[in-house]
Every structure is written in C-alpha cells, then in structure tokens.
Enzyme design. Structure first.
Site, PDB file in Angstrom:
ATOM      1  N   GLY A 132      -9.398  -8.281   0.065  1.00 42.82           N
ATOM      2  CA  GLY A 132      -8.149  -8.292   0.819  1.00 42.82           C
ATOM      3  C   GLY A 132      -7.477  -9.653   0.808  1.00 42.82           C
ATOM      4  N   ARG A 168       0.829  -1.214   0.000  1.00 45.69           N
ATOM      5  CA  ARG A 168       0.000   0.000   0.000  1.00 45.69           C
ATOM      6  C   ARG A 168       0.860   1.258   0.000  1.00 45.69           C
ATOM      7  NH1 ARG A 168      -5.142  -1.708   3.840  1.00 45.69           N
ATOM      8  NH2 ARG A 168      -6.393  -2.435   2.085  1.00 45.69           N
ATOM      9  N   LYS A 180     -17.971 -16.368   3.536  1.00 39.91           N
ATOM     10  CA  LYS A 180     -19.418 -16.344   3.779  1.00 39.91           C
ATOM     11  C   LYS A 180     -20.247 -15.894   2.591  1.00 39.91           C
ATOM     12  CE  LYS A 180     -19.149 -14.956   8.624  1.00 39.91           C
ATOM     13  NZ  LYS A 180     -19.246 -13.687   9.340  1.00 39.91           N
ATOM     14  N   GLY A 216     -13.165  -3.825   0.430  1.00 44.39           N
ATOM     15  CA  GLY A 216     -14.557  -3.378   0.479  1.00 44.39           C
ATOM     16  C   GLY A 216     -14.910  -2.424  -0.648  1.00 44.39           C
TER      17      GLY A 216
HETATM   18  P1  ADP Z   1     -11.777 -11.497   0.603  1.00 46.51           P
HETATM   19  O1  ADP Z   1     -11.058 -10.829   1.738  1.00 46.51           O
HETATM   20  O2  ADP Z   1     -10.871 -11.716  -0.586  1.00 46.51           O
HETATM   21  O3  ADP Z   1     -13.063 -10.812   0.228  1.00 46.51           O
HETATM   22  P2  ADP Z   1     -13.058 -13.401   2.366  1.00 46.51           P
HETATM   23  O4  ADP Z   1     -12.694 -12.537   3.521  1.00 46.51           O
HETATM   24  O5  ADP Z   1     -14.470 -13.496   1.972  1.00 46.51           O
HETATM   25  O6  ADP Z   1     -12.176 -12.995   1.084  1.00 46.51           O
HETATM   26  O7  ADP Z   1     -12.610 -14.911   2.666  1.00 46.51           O
HETATM   27  C1  ADP Z   1     -11.288 -15.279   2.933  1.00 46.51           C
HETATM   28  C2  ADP Z   1     -11.198 -16.371   3.947  1.00 46.51           C
HETATM   29  O8  ADP Z   1     -12.050 -17.455   3.667  1.00 46.51           O
HETATM   30  C3  ADP Z   1      -9.789 -16.934   4.007  1.00 46.51           C
HETATM   31  O9  ADP Z   1      -9.244 -16.649   5.276  1.00 46.51           O
HETATM   32  C4  ADP Z   1      -9.981 -18.420   3.775  1.00 46.51           C
HETATM   33  O10 ADP Z   1      -9.162 -19.228   4.604  1.00 46.51           O
HETATM   34  C5  ADP Z   1     -11.432 -18.644   4.133  1.00 46.51           C
HETATM   35  N1  ADP Z   1     -11.977 -19.843   3.477  1.00 46.51           N
HETATM   36  C6  ADP Z   1     -12.155 -20.044   2.165  1.00 46.51           C
HETATM   37  N2  ADP Z   1     -12.656 -21.263   1.932  1.00 46.51           N
HETATM   38  C7  ADP Z   1     -12.799 -21.869   3.132  1.00 46.51           C
HETATM   39  C8  ADP Z   1     -13.300 -23.152   3.548  1.00 46.51           C
HETATM   40  N3  ADP Z   1     -13.723 -24.057   2.671  1.00 46.51           N
HETATM   41  N4  ADP Z   1     -13.359 -23.383   4.887  1.00 46.51           N
HETATM   42  C9  ADP Z   1     -12.933 -22.463   5.771  1.00 46.51           C
HETATM   43  N5  ADP Z   1     -12.454 -21.260   5.432  1.00 46.51           N
HETATM   44  C10 ADP Z   1     -12.388 -20.958   4.131  1.00 46.51           C
END
Ligand code: ADP
Ligand code: MG
Length: 401
Positions: free
Chosen positions: A358, A44, A206, A383
């Site tokens: 992120g 960053r 989620k 976000g």
């Molecule tokens: P981003 O920050 O890119 O938007 P998220 O915050 O939605 O992504 O999700 C990232 C997290 O989801 C990671 O820490 C990853 O370990 C977790 N994750 C992805 N798939 C699984 C899974 N099948 N079971 C548990 N955790 C998971």
C-alpha cells in the site's frame, strides 16, 4: 480459472450475460479524508471500471459490492458507500443506485427494476459482522441477489470473507474480473520462473511484517536490497550503532539468520552504506552519514545517495524487479529522496518491474506520473500481493477455481 471474458464469449451482443444479474465484488476500499470523508485517491474505483464496463456492455444487470473502512459489523454513516457511488457515477456517466443495505428486499427491488444505464452499488458489506466471519448465512442472502459472480477485488483476495470466499462457492457461473486477471498474471511472473537476474528491493517499517516475504525471496532472487526502517535492524545485527533509529531488538537474531541464509544461497545482500539522520521524526532536515558514524541522539530516516547508487547499479542490470516498502520516511520531503530516487531508477529499467504494498504504491505515485508510468505493474493489493510472493494460495482465488 475462468475470466469475465470467457463468460461473455466472442459476441458481447449475444452474450450469455445479457439480462443476467451479475454480482461484481470490487475493492472500493478507497482512502478518505478523516474529517470530511472526501475520497483522497480514487485509483481503486478507476481500476475496476474496465470489468464493470464489460458487464454493462454485455447487457448484464450489474450489482457492485465492496467493503469500506473498518465498521466492525455495525451500520455507520461514516463508512457508507454513497460517496463512492457518486464518484463512480462521475467517472462513468452511469446512474449508480445505492440501496440502504447489501441484502434483503431493498437491493432486490432495485435490481429487479434496473434499467439500462443504471447499476446497483450495495452498501458496505462490512456493516454485517458475517462478512469478515465468512458466514454462510450472509453468503446465502447475497447469493439470492445474483445469477453470476465475478471477483475483481484483488486487494481482498487474501481474506476468507463471505463475499470473497463463501459466496462464490454457492454460484456455478463464477469468474475473475480483468483487474484480478492482470494482478495474478503480473505477480505470477515473479513466482514462476522469473527472468534472471532478479533483484528485489525491500523496505518499510518492520522486519516482523515481512519475514515470510524475505524468506520466500531468498529462494528466488539473485540480489536482495534492504532499506527503510527495516534495514536498521539488519545494520544493528551487524554491530552498527543505530542510536535512536527504529529497531526491533527482538528481531536481531532473526536478522543474523537471514544474513547467513543469503550467504548460503549465494544471494547478494545490499544493506545501506549511508543514511540520512535527524534528531526526531518531526525533523525538517537531515544529514547524510556513513552507517559506521551515526551520531548519538539521531535516527536513520532515509537511505543516502551512495546507497541509492549501489541499489541503482543492481537495478540497471536486472531482468526482473520486485519492490515492497519505502526506503525511508517518504511522507516527509526531507526524507523522501532515497525512495523517489530508487523509484526513478526503477522506472527506467528495461526488465519487468513490479511494485506491491500500500505505502509503496503510494510512494511511486507520489514520485510523479512519469515515474509511475515507467513500471510494468503497480499492484492494487498490499497484503494480497505479498501473500502471492510468499507462495500462499489466496482464498478469493481458490474459490473461483
Ligand atoms: P508497504 O505498505 O508498502 O508494505 P510498510 O507499511 O511496510 O510498506 O512501510 C511503510 C512505512 O514505513 C512508511 O509510512 C514509511 O514512512 C515508514 N518508514 C520507512 N523507512 C522508515 C525509517 N527509516 N524510519 C521510520 N519510518 C520509516
Ligand atoms: Mg503499509
């Protein structure tokens, strides 16, 4: 919307910024080691340097400001900008002066006496409760420090905070920085007339975090691939037994509705056909199984190779790709393969490829330099990038117009 280039004009030597006090809002909210405070990723800081350099070369008195961590309106040494200033100095060779506060006499005195080769980095904006409240009073105090406002903090543009929203509206000469411009152009291409076929890959933890993104993408894409923990809820909604996998029970009806919407709009929906399972999140080894045969007592922690192949087939035909959300628990080597394989395939796609989020950006970097280089754009805003994809207006961008 004007950019810093417009403010500087053709001739940097005779720039209208020469001698002006230019406030540059950046996103220096870097990840730090919890124990030592050491900066663990300085991207960053690096990403903001082109804009800062332009202002310095145009002869401006440059005042840099950011938030760091979540100090919740209180002064606390742990979130001081001093280590960030040290890194900026090491990367640029500038003398970086950090006054003890972001408003008042301390920064005023430093800015007044600023010499060439020096820049001012204000202390953490979130030490003032007014920052997150978009407080006009705090904005006025910040406005007293400067003549010109530049926003290069794309990662903070979705927040109506004082330094991002109230402040620019008080300053006539305001513009976007180069990083802000780059982000808006790249993400804008996904929203306005993306080249077809458009393939989106969603994953992460989620469904509930990403409902609006899924809804928005269903209006635009030709193919939607879903992996990660998010896919578990969709698979369970189709009646698959996911056992110990992370599932959002209350989102099962929503998942069914989204599956129907995809069908109605003619969007090809790709869900995992195989997953890598283990007994717990601390497991160091997994087993690839069909989604119809997840053993009792196990949880899905990654997508399997047959699913990677299905997603890969769609990616290779794509003219536009957007990716958000890892395909599994990629922080653990045994469950990183699906995410890294998808990243590798995406990096070779000839179409326009963008990653936002992120953890997703971190996953692409963790996959390796060569892979990260193969992407057209890795967004610095988690976000903010999602809100743009959702078609929302960003307060920080609005305030520049
Ligand atoms: P981003 O920050 O890119 O938007 P998220 O915050 O939605 O992504 O999700 C990232 C997290 O989801 C990671 O820490 C990853 O370990 C977790 N994750 C992805 N798939 C699984 C899974 N099948 N079971 C548990 N955790 C998971
Ligand atoms: Mg995340």
């Amino acid at each position: 919307m004007r950019t810093i280039e417009d403010l500087i004009g053709e001739d940097a030597q005779a720039s209208s910024l020469a001698g002006k006090r230019v406030f540059v809002r950046v996103d220096f909210n870097v990840p730090q080691d919890k124990k030592t405070g050491a900066i663990t990723d300085d991207s960053r800081i690096r990403e903001a340097i082109p804009t800062l350099e332009r202002a310095v070369k145009a002869g401006a008195k440059v005042i840099i400001a950011s938030h760091l961590g979540r100090p919740k309106g209180k002064r606390e040494e742990a979130s001081s900008m001093v280590p960030v200033g040290e890194r900026l100095a090491a990367l640029t060779g500038w003398e970086v002066l950090v006054p003890e506060d972001s408003v008042g006499d301390a920064p005023k005195a430093l800015i007044h006496n600023l010499r060439s080769g020096q820049v001012v980095l204000l202390e953490n904006l979130r030490w003032h409760a007014g920052e997150e409240k978009n407080d006009e009073e705090l904005a006025k105090q910040l406005a007293e420090l400067c003549d010109v406002y530049v926003n290069d903090a794309f990662g903070a543009a979705h927040r109506a905070h004082a330094s991002v929203h109230a402040l620019p509206r008080m300053i006539r000469d305001r513009a976007a920085g180069l990083l802000m411009k780059k982000e808006l152009e790249a993400l804008g291409r996904l929203v306005q007339a993306p080249a077809k076929p458009y393939v989106a890959v969603l994953g992460g933890s989620k469904v509930s975090d990403k409902i609006d993104v899924v809804e928005a993408l269903l209006q635009k894409v030709d193919v939607l691939c879903i992996g990660g923990a998010m896919a578990n809820t969709f698979l369970a909604a189709q009646g698959k037994k996911m056992h110990k996998s992370r599932i959002e029970e209350d989102k099962l009806p929503l998942a069914r509705t989204l599956i129907e919407k995809a069908q109605m709009r003619g969007v090809k929906l790709i869900l995992p056909v195989d997953v890598v399972v283990a007994e717990s999140l601390d497991a160091t080894e997994g087993t690839d199984v069909s989604v119809d045969a997840v053993p009792a007592g196990t949880m899905a922690l990654d997508i399997g190779p047959r699913t990677v192949e299905l997603i890969g087939n769609e990616l290779r035909k794509a003219a536009t790709v957007f990716w958000n959300g890892p395909m599994g628990l990629f922080e653990t080597p045994a469950f990183s393969k699906g995410t890294f394989d998808v990243a590798r395939i995406m990096s070779t796609v000839s179409g326009f490829t963008v990653v936002g989020g992120g953890d997703s950006a971190a996953a692409v970097k963790a996959a390796g330099d060569d892979i990260a280089k193969g992407f057209d754009h890795i967004s610095t805003g988690g976000g903010a990038s999602l809100e743009l994809i959702e078609g929302k207006k960003l307060p920080g961008v609005d305030a520049l117009q």
